[in-house]
Design an enzyme around this catalytic site. Structure first.
Site, PDB file in Angstrom:
ATOM      1  N   LYS A 133     -65.606 -10.185  -3.157  1.00 43.79           N
ATOM      2  CA  LYS A 133     -66.782 -10.540  -3.610  1.00 43.79           C
ATOM      3  C   LYS A 133     -67.766 -10.462  -2.673  1.00 43.79           C
ATOM      4  O   LYS A 133     -68.808  -9.958  -3.345  1.00 43.79           O
ATOM      5  CB  LYS A 133     -66.401 -11.479  -4.594  1.00 43.79           C
ATOM      6  CG  LYS A 133     -68.106 -11.556  -5.587  1.00 43.79           C
ATOM      7  CD  LYS A 133     -67.424 -12.951  -6.700  1.00 43.79           C
ATOM      8  CE  LYS A 133     -66.481 -12.727  -7.483  1.00 43.79           C
ATOM      9  NZ  LYS A 133     -65.701 -14.211  -8.134  1.00 43.79           N
TER      10      LYS A 133
ATOM     11  N   ARG B  10     -69.298 -19.171  -7.585  1.00 44.66           N
ATOM     12  CA  ARG B  10     -67.624 -18.447  -7.249  1.00 44.66           C
ATOM     13  C   ARG B  10     -66.965 -19.158  -6.389  1.00 44.66           C
ATOM     14  O   ARG B  10     -67.562 -18.489  -5.022  1.00 44.66           O
ATOM     15  CB  ARG B  10     -68.099 -16.983  -8.229  1.00 44.66           C
ATOM     16  CG  ARG B  10     -68.479 -17.197  -9.420  1.00 44.66           C
ATOM     17  CD  ARG B  10     -68.473 -15.513  -9.920  1.00 44.66           C
ATOM     18  NE  ARG B  10     -69.273 -15.403 -10.788  1.00 44.66           N
ATOM     19  CZ  ARG B  10     -68.716 -15.089 -11.910  1.00 44.66           C
ATOM     20  NH1 ARG B  10     -67.427 -14.898 -12.623  1.00 44.66           N
ATOM     21  NH2 ARG B  10     -69.802 -15.105 -13.021  1.00 44.66           N
TER      22      ARG B  10
ATOM     23  N   GLY C  31     -58.424 -15.287 -10.933  1.00 45.38           N
ATOM     24  CA  GLY C  31     -58.130 -16.160 -11.119  1.00 45.38           C
ATOM     25  C   GLY C  31     -58.169 -16.962 -10.841  1.00 45.38           C
ATOM     26  O   GLY C  31     -57.434 -18.492 -11.155  1.00 45.38           O
TER      27      GLY C  31
ATOM     28  N   MET D 156     -58.700 -18.911  -7.890  1.00 46.47           N
ATOM     29  CA  MET D 156     -58.936 -20.535  -7.468  1.00 46.47           C
ATOM     30  C   MET D 156     -60.617 -20.896  -8.381  1.00 46.47           C
ATOM     31  O   MET D 156     -60.458 -19.985  -9.442  1.00 46.47           O
ATOM     32  CB  MET D 156     -60.460 -19.657  -6.122  1.00 46.47           C
ATOM     33  CG  MET D 156     -58.823 -19.752  -5.165  1.00 46.47           C
ATOM     34  SD  MET D 156     -59.989 -19.488  -3.313  1.00 46.47           S
ATOM     35  CE  MET D 156     -59.404 -17.583  -3.702  1.00 46.47           C
TER      36      MET D 156
ATOM     37  N   ARG E 207     -65.103  -4.154  -7.237  1.00 45.13           N
ATOM     38  CA  ARG E 207     -63.656  -3.989  -6.068  1.00 45.13           C
ATOM     39  C   ARG E 207     -62.878  -3.088  -6.009  1.00 45.13           C
ATOM     40  O   ARG E 207     -63.387  -2.895  -7.481  1.00 45.13           O
ATOM     41  CB  ARG E 207     -63.074  -5.895  -6.694  1.00 45.13           C
ATOM     42  CG  ARG E 207     -62.579  -5.643  -7.713  1.00 45.13           C
ATOM     43  CD  ARG E 207     -62.019  -7.249  -7.791  1.00 45.13           C
ATOM     44  NE  ARG E 207     -61.864  -8.283  -9.226  1.00 45.13           N
ATOM     45  CZ  ARG E 207     -61.271  -8.599 -10.016  1.00 45.13           C
ATOM     46  NH1 ARG E 207     -61.118 -10.080  -9.135  1.00 45.13           N
ATOM     47  NH2 ARG E 207     -60.880  -8.711 -10.914  1.00 45.13           N
TER      48      ARG E 207
ATOM     49  N   HIS F 130     -56.537 -12.231 -18.182  1.00 46.34           N
ATOM     50  CA  HIS F 130     -55.297 -12.428 -17.373  1.00 46.34           C
ATOM     51  C   HIS F 130     -53.608 -11.516 -16.760  1.00 46.34           C
ATOM     52  O   HIS F 130     -53.693 -11.572 -16.134  1.00 46.34           O
ATOM     53  CB  HIS F 130     -55.478 -13.763 -17.243  1.00 46.34           C
ATOM     54  CG  HIS F 130     -54.688 -14.919 -15.745  1.00 46.34           C
ATOM     55  ND1 HIS F 130     -53.547 -15.220 -16.442  1.00 46.34           N
ATOM     56  CD2 HIS F 130     -54.837 -14.700 -14.633  1.00 46.34           C
ATOM     57  CE1 HIS F 130     -52.354 -15.753 -14.783  1.00 46.34           C
ATOM     58  NE2 HIS F 130     -53.471 -15.504 -14.160  1.00 46.34           N
TER      59      HIS F 130
ATOM     60  N   SER G 119     -27.121   0.080  15.189  1.00 49.62           N
ATOM     61  CA  SER G 119     -27.616   0.283  14.171  1.00 49.62           C
ATOM     62  C   SER G 119     -28.380  -1.131  13.847  1.00 49.62           C
ATOM     63  O   SER G 119     -26.801  -1.837  14.177  1.00 49.62           O
ATOM     64  CB  SER G 119     -26.627   0.578  12.673  1.00 49.62           C
ATOM     65  OG  SER G 119     -27.785   0.499  11.660  1.00 49.62           O
TER      66      SER G 119
ATOM     67  N   CYS H 253     -30.165  -1.337   9.708  1.00 54.50           N
ATOM     68  CA  CYS H 253     -29.155  -0.728   7.828  1.00 54.50           C
ATOM     69  C   CYS H 253     -29.488  -2.082   7.197  1.00 54.50           C
ATOM     70  O   CYS H 253     -29.091  -1.968   6.429  1.00 54.50           O
ATOM     71  CB  CYS H 253     -28.154  -0.519   8.704  1.00 54.50           C
ATOM     72  SG  CYS H 253     -26.702  -1.324   9.474  1.00 54.50           S
TER      73      CYS H 253
ATOM     74  N   TYR I 236     -34.079   6.017  12.739  1.00 54.85           N
ATOM     75  CA  TYR I 236     -34.242   6.049  11.241  1.00 54.85           C
ATOM     76  C   TYR I 236     -34.423   4.584  10.423  1.00 54.85           C
ATOM     77  O   TYR I 236     -34.653   3.469  11.978  1.00 54.85           O
ATOM     78  CB  TYR I 236     -32.920   6.821  10.920  1.00 54.85           C
ATOM     79  CG  TYR I 236     -31.780   6.653  10.856  1.00 54.85           C
ATOM     80  CD1 TYR I 236     -31.067   5.625  10.000  1.00 54.85           C
ATOM     81  CD2 TYR I 236     -31.219   6.700  12.209  1.00 54.85           C
ATOM     82  CE1 TYR I 236     -30.656   4.864  10.558  1.00 54.85           C
ATOM     83  CE2 TYR I 236     -30.462   6.377  12.346  1.00 54.85           C
ATOM     84  CZ  TYR I 236     -29.401   5.027  11.899  1.00 54.85           C
ATOM     85  OH  TYR I 236     -28.131   4.257  11.621  1.00 54.85           O
TER      86      TYR I 236
END
Lengths: 884, 884
Positions: free
Chosen positions: B33, B103, B112, B114, B347, B463, B773, B840, B860
């Site tokens: 912010k 804030r 929301g 804090m 934001r 919210h 693996s 895996c 992989y």
């Protein structure tokens, strides 16, 4: 397996007067026996000539699935020719036949485990030749029948009993009582009958070609490397890394050529006590295996002085020469053939722990070896024998008979009549004594499992005696007054009969066999033992601590030379009397308030325990490990105990049961324990640290130098330790303030490294630790993924199939687990160069593991009180061997 | 924690027309912010001036145990002075008072979570000044009472309800129905009454000094970094490594100054669908939190065009400018104070998965971003939302009411009326919908645990809506026709009443609320989704395989883009129908012969399974893991099932019971399983390998390109693998011969690396492996010493106390476990440079873990079928981010 350029390698090494190709340093290649035969020949001792086939050839043989490598027999034939030339005898000659023995011989001695063939080379013609040459047809025929029997049994697998049955039949026929009573005619018939047995069970005729006999015998000896009893022996004795056995082919000499012949085995010093006395036995008119097998009870070697004074003098000279040459006690085999002395074998003599210590000390005094060598001469584990109790001299003992004191120590147990029964019952934790007429290599497992061994025949160098001494297991041999009824499973002695469920005591130091269970007493450790221990302290770099939870254990370990406690487990303190009740109350609490109430009751107990231990160890550090096991270990699991507990605590049985169920874990080993308890229940840590600090302050006020160290177990992440360390330091500060103690309290806070992740991130962990203690028990469990409680389901298969060389819980796996220890030390010290590192797993008492610990630069090892002398010695040996 | 030279560092950054010290790149230091306020100010947008206190100051604050660092307030006062100068207002002035908002604002948005204080600076004098200046005493008094309430609540911990009660009392007294109906006299009384509440519960008077208010408010915001809901939010969203929150102090502007004022929040594109349409809501005469809190239902932003056409046009211009400047969808807050537009925040906009995909694709098409950026823009886990089912359009649905479609997706569940209840029931695997009038940050845990969220008030940016969209959880908001009775735990809608045990369905894409359980259907994945997937395949280096045990799973994964099976577990195949009986017969066998008989029955089942799977995956490799779990997992454990089994198998129930007991293990995780089974029961391996080879041959004969790979699990030593590999190759050879198959069968034999020791000795293991693996589930268990089955006893404490940043079973611990993976790969490849390495464990589907796998050079990853698209995207992002 290392690749071998097999074809180019020499496979056969000759020894004899014409040339000797081996030497004692070639033990790996030629085996212990082969190397020593070559060595003895070189230094001019009367050794019958022969040749040795290398251990590498055995490996080739095994690689090829049991086939002799091509070209080997050509080399063998060349050496046979050389042998014929040197001895002027010929294979299969009817005039002057060459006979040889074919024996195994690995780099490490495995007495009696592998196969042997004697008198090889005899055939019908050679038998006649031998009869002519010796002028003793009885002797020649006896040698021939022995060959057929042994060759049939060992090489061809014909059951020995088939030959025995024929022998009995013919003895009866000729009304011969003893074997030696059988006349040449009977023996000739026996030879023919043995040939028929051989033919019947092998499908072929007994080979008349001595070279064919030799080829088959060589194969048989190589094959015997992998017979089960040999494998088992190597496992028990942790013999690994060998290529195989060598084969020794040696000209036969005969101790059974008549009453001017004989054979014996002897030690240059007494292998039982270590006394510097020539020690051994011989038999007149006998072959070597008669002594070893314990079939006839032999005479002490000193009696040779009367029988053959000249030969005896020669033997004494050779004995002295051998000990000087090898600079160690020698175990030698000799044969007298018609007044001529031959040395057949020498090797370093196996000895008891007590003997090893005395011999090492004596030889240092005699300047035969250096002090460093003296320290290296005693196998650390053998010290256990010295530390074991002996029979209380003041106790009443009913001596039933006295046998030979074959291996010292006190053993008490119920009688087992077969090796199998002994092994089975021992595995169920029943202490047994193995009782046999004589033992044989098949019995080793049962022997190992027994408390002690008792035989009714056989001498001090019989199989039972040699093997038992090697293990430091009590043994009484040749207790001839005992009658064993194997079928009924009873012994009868001194008019009384004892069965499977009767207890007997044997004293391996005196040979006494006693009725019932005779009380034992602690060993006294003075003289040579303390000399040796002083030497070890001079050489070792590693500190030695102990694992102890009670003042009594702490004191015992301190007496054995421990320099502190490396692991003081606190959980054991929660099991006694009222404590377990308070502990259970704590565990069953629903909230922190109730938990604190219960913990308050435990605090005074803990504090008292610590005062006792700190006092016993004053001046030395005491590493206290905070609570480690999962809480459910403290709760009763059966309904009845749960009900009782519920009643005492004033809650419902259902509440107890439900809490027990709630705490159940699928894998408790990897569950809610160690520092994880302190994270969820910080009040437990608070109570324990409070007890430690209060105990320390109380000691300090009494001028007792308490040196506690707080060890947080089962750390896996640096953050865990940092949080708990801060909390611990806070508690220390608060207690100090509450007690208004203004003196210095230097209490290091460290951790166990027992989770792989802790070792892998040791640099981060070290930022919050004053010391590391490697908990190699758990580290082994997690690194291997083996639950110690369950490993018995597959570990035996792993050892048998040689997938594992050793049980990793007994000897540290230096490759895997050791890698983590090494990483842990070096990475921890990269952050704090002076980080104190120790080990407190059971490996701390294992010599091989201690050698590793020395190598990676640990500061100390910690082991059980009785292992402390072993650890001191192993640590000294590690330092000497590594030249540091 | 990194050391900071605190004293020398600048702690406060000003933004305003006179000077602006921050910029958008300073998000770590100034929070998202703060950085954006500075950035927007710089590019000339109408931002009320103010200043930001750095996140580093928050860390200092926490380090000091909750004290503002010395010198901070001096810097703050200097900046307040600058602010007063720029705005020409003064703190506490009765003429032109300066009011500010205070804030929080961390580097990562935590909406929301804090604390915030608005209208700060008001005191009795300033209230008068504000009334004079605005000519609106009602507004001034209302702002004052809001401050006292909020300050009391947030800063001083006075329960909000105490203020509420007073408000209700005075509304009743003044007969005001709505808050806005209360006249100045009533408000004045309310202010005095709030002051009394404040005094009563804090013990001090409401501070009249604006600087003291400011100091306390800054402390409160810093403190709120570590309140439980904020910690929980960071855990759920895996936000780690932040220093703390920044504090933004900004001149107040008022949307509640009358009907020419208003406030709103808007997205530059639709965050639910991704459509390029200005999307948002506003309220006339309201403060910002009224929109976010969902107390009043706001109007769509498009309606501003009618209300204030000029301001709306200005807003549109700013919106376009912001999106171009930030090159991403912006979520902005704006306020109109007496026709003057202010931008209070911007934001990057949170969006649903579908929106993320569409926006990324659109922006690439619009050339706003590159294709690589487009790929990086979609959080991989958000794809899950697209892969989740939606309601079957053809199914009958009884629509009870229609609310706002706040977060798309189909959710079905029983009603839960509190977050706690939702969490509790969800943890017991009961699918629940959370029903609330509105949600608040305290509810996040229950919201996360629910299938979906339904609120009766609140708009698309309330919210509930924002949080649900962030998670991709279905949400319907502002369903005003629903009456909620929290006490009775019922809702009433369309004349019907539903309670805790009634099932409701909500459609977050349409806003429909439906009775009962409406059937769902599979998602269809075309358009932008497949465009994005094509891009990922272009960029990624990692192969993507799947974990699948059935042809159906294999096919689904293939459709999602899997390039093979990385883990085909064979044990699942033994549980169905007759198979489990044969399996149990095998386990209960007393000897090998009986075991082989039972295995023979299993063989055809296994072969058939493999034919099915190989066929579904034809052309791609299928890694078959041999039997892994301990045998007792297959046996029934209750008496009744044991009796039934005994009957069917024709043995006694006692025999079954005894075998079950015999197989019991203390730590089955570390017990007789994996390749250890194959060592003790080689016939099991033989049957499985036979089935694989026969299935392969059968496929090949049908021209199906089967590509099996045999994986031996739980290897801990190289010798284990070498023995089992030889045996496996032998079986392959034998089956080939028996089937007279002469074609080539190239079946690689590899192993899982899941035991720490295997990773540590990977060079040795690699000598016998065609592939590795990494089984990171078990590797995590053993490296941490955590039993996955028991970890819930302490893991929550570990996460809460931030001892662990993440659950290591969900996201790979790159430091510890990852070190072993890295060692395993590099050490394995040191022996065989081309060694194929994959993963895996469940980590194969976790984006952070996939990034790690890319980094260490795996070939992989393998994950569950539904994670395949996630893995493809994560793999592409890893490659792009790492510039490879």
């Amino acid at each position: 397996m290392a690749k071998r350029t097999a074809r180019s390698k020499k496979r056969v090494y000759y020894f004899g007067k014409t040339k000797t190709e081996g030497k004692k340093e070639m033990r790996e290649l030629l085996g212990g026996k082969g190397a020593n035969l070559a060595e003895m020949t070189s230094i001019g001792l009367p050794v019958p000539p022969g040749f040795t086939i290398t251990t590498e050839t055995c490996a080739e043989f095994n690689d090829k699935g049991g086939k002799l490598p091509a070209g080997l027999m050509d080399e063998v034939r060349k050496n046979v020719k050389a042998l014929e030339k040197e001895t002027k005898k010929q294979f299969g000659s009817s005039e002057n036949p060459l006979l040889v023995s074919v024996r195994s011989g690995a780099a490490v001695s495995m007495p009696g485990m592998m196969d042997t063939v004697l008198n090889l080379g005899l055939n019908d013609a050679a038998c006649e030749g031998l009869a002519n040459l010796s002028g003793n047809p009885r002797f020649a025929l006896d040698a021939y029948r022995r060959l057929i029997n042994m060759f049939g049994d060992v090489v061809m697998g014909v059951d020995h009993h088939h030959f025995e049955a024929e022998f009995d039949r013919i003895k009866k026929q000729y009304r011969a009582k003893e074997d030696t009573d059988l006349e040449p005619a009977g023996l000739a018939e026996l030879v023919e009958s043995y040939k028929r047995v051989y033919h019947k069970y092998t499908g072929e005729k007994f080979p008349q070609d001595p070279l064919l006999q030799l080829e088959k015998a060589i194969s048989a000896v190589f094959s015997s490397w992998n017979i089960p009893r040999a494998i088992r022996y190597r496992q028990i004795n942790e013999i690994t890394g060998l290529l195989g056995t060598a084969v020794n082919v040696q000209t036969m000499v005969f101790g059974n050529m008549g009453d001017d012949s004989g054979t014996g085995v002897a030690f240059t010093r007494d292998p039982s006590t270590g006394k510097n006395e020539f020690y051994g036995e011989f038999l007149v008119n006998a072959q070597g295996e008669d002594v070893v097998a314990g079939i006839r009870t032999p005479l002490p070697v000193a009696k040779m002085a009367k029988w053959k004074p000249k030969v005896y003098k020669q033997l004494l000279t050779i004995k002295n020469r051998l000990e000087k040459h090898y600079r160690d006690v020698q175990d030698l085999e000799f044969t007298i053939e018609r007044d001529q002395l031959f040395i057949l074998q020498t090797r370093n003599g196996k000895r008891t722990g007590a003997a090893a210590v005395k011999i090492a000390c004596d030889m240092v005094k005699e300047k035969l070896i250096t002090q460093r060598e003296g320290v290296l001469r005693v196998p650390p584990n053998d010290l256990n024998q010295l530390l074991l109790p002996s029979f209380d001299q003041k106790a009443k003992r009913t001596v039933l008979t006295i046998g030979l004191p074959a291996s010292p120590g006190a053993a008490v147990g119920k009688l087992a009549f077969t090796a199998e029964d002994a092994a089975d019952r021992a595995h169920q934790n029943e202490p047994v004594l193995l009782v046999r007429r004589e033992t044989s290599p098949e019995d080793v497992e049962g022997m190992h499992a027994s408390q002690g061994i008792l035989t009714s025949t056989g001498g001090m160098t019989s199989h039972a005696a040699v093997v038992a001494r090697g293990w430091g297991k009590p043994c009484v041999c040749g207790a001839g007054e005992i009658t064993i009824d194997e079928k009924k499973q009873t012994i009868t002695v001194a008019g009384k009969t004892y069965g499977r469920n009767d207890v007997i005591s044997i004293d391996g130091s005196t040979g006494e066999v006693m009725a019932g269970s005779v009380p034992t007493r602690e060993p006294s450790l003075g003289g040579d033992f303390s000399t040796l221990m002083k030497w070890t302290d001079k050489h070792r770099k590693l500190g030695i601590r102990t694992n102890a939870d009670t003042p009594a254990d702490a004191k015992r370990a301190r007496d054995f030379g421990a320099q502190g406690i490396g692991l003081c487990r606190t959980e054991h303190m929660f099991f006694e009397g009222d404590r377990i009740l308070a502990m259970r109350e704590m565990i069953l609490s629903e909230n922190e308030t109730d938990r604190r109430k219960a913990l308050k009751k435990l605090l005074p107990f803990q504090r008292k325990d610590f005062v006792g231990i700190f006092t016993a160890m004053k001046g030395y550090p005491v590493t206290v490990r905070l609570l480690d096991p999962p809480l459910h270990e403290f709760l009763p699991h059966d309904a009845k105990s749960q009900q009782e507990l519920a009643k005492r605590l004033g809650v419902t049985p259902a509440a107890v049961k439900s809490r027990v169920a709630q705490l159940h874990e699928v894998n408790p080993m990897l569950g809610h324990r160690g520092c994880r308890l302190a994270v969820t229940y910080p009040e437990i840590l608070e109570m324990q640290v409070t007890a430690i600090v209060e105990a320390t302050i109380s000691c300090k006020k009494k001028k007792v130098d308490a040196q506690p160290e707080i060890m947080i177990p089962l750390i896996g992440t640096a953050k865990e330790l940092s949080v708990l360390r801060e909390f611990t330091l806070d508690v220390i500060k608060k207690v100090k303030a509450a007690k208004k103690y203004t003196g210095r309290l230097n209490i290091p806070v460290g951790t166990m490294i027992e989770i792989p992740r802790a070792a892998l991130t040791a640099d981060q962990v070290a930022e919050h630790a004053d010391f590391f203690s490697f908990g190699t028990n758990d580290l082994t469990q997690m690194t291997f993924g083996y639950s110690r409680d369950d490993v018995s389901n597959f570990l035996p298969d792993y050892l048998e199939q040689e997938i594992l060389e050793k049980d990793p819980f007994q000897s540290l796996d230096t490759v895997g687990v050791g890698q983590l220890v090494e990483t842990g030390v070096s990475s921890g010290r990269s952050v704090d160069a002076k980080l104190k590192c120790g080990i407190c797993g059971e490996h701390g008492g294992d010599p091989a593991s201690i050698n590793f610990c020395h190598g990676v630069g640990l500061d100390y090892v910690s082991c059980s009180p009785f292992r402390v002398p072993v650890a001191r010695l192993a640590a000294a040996q590690a330092a000497i061997s590594n030249g540091r």
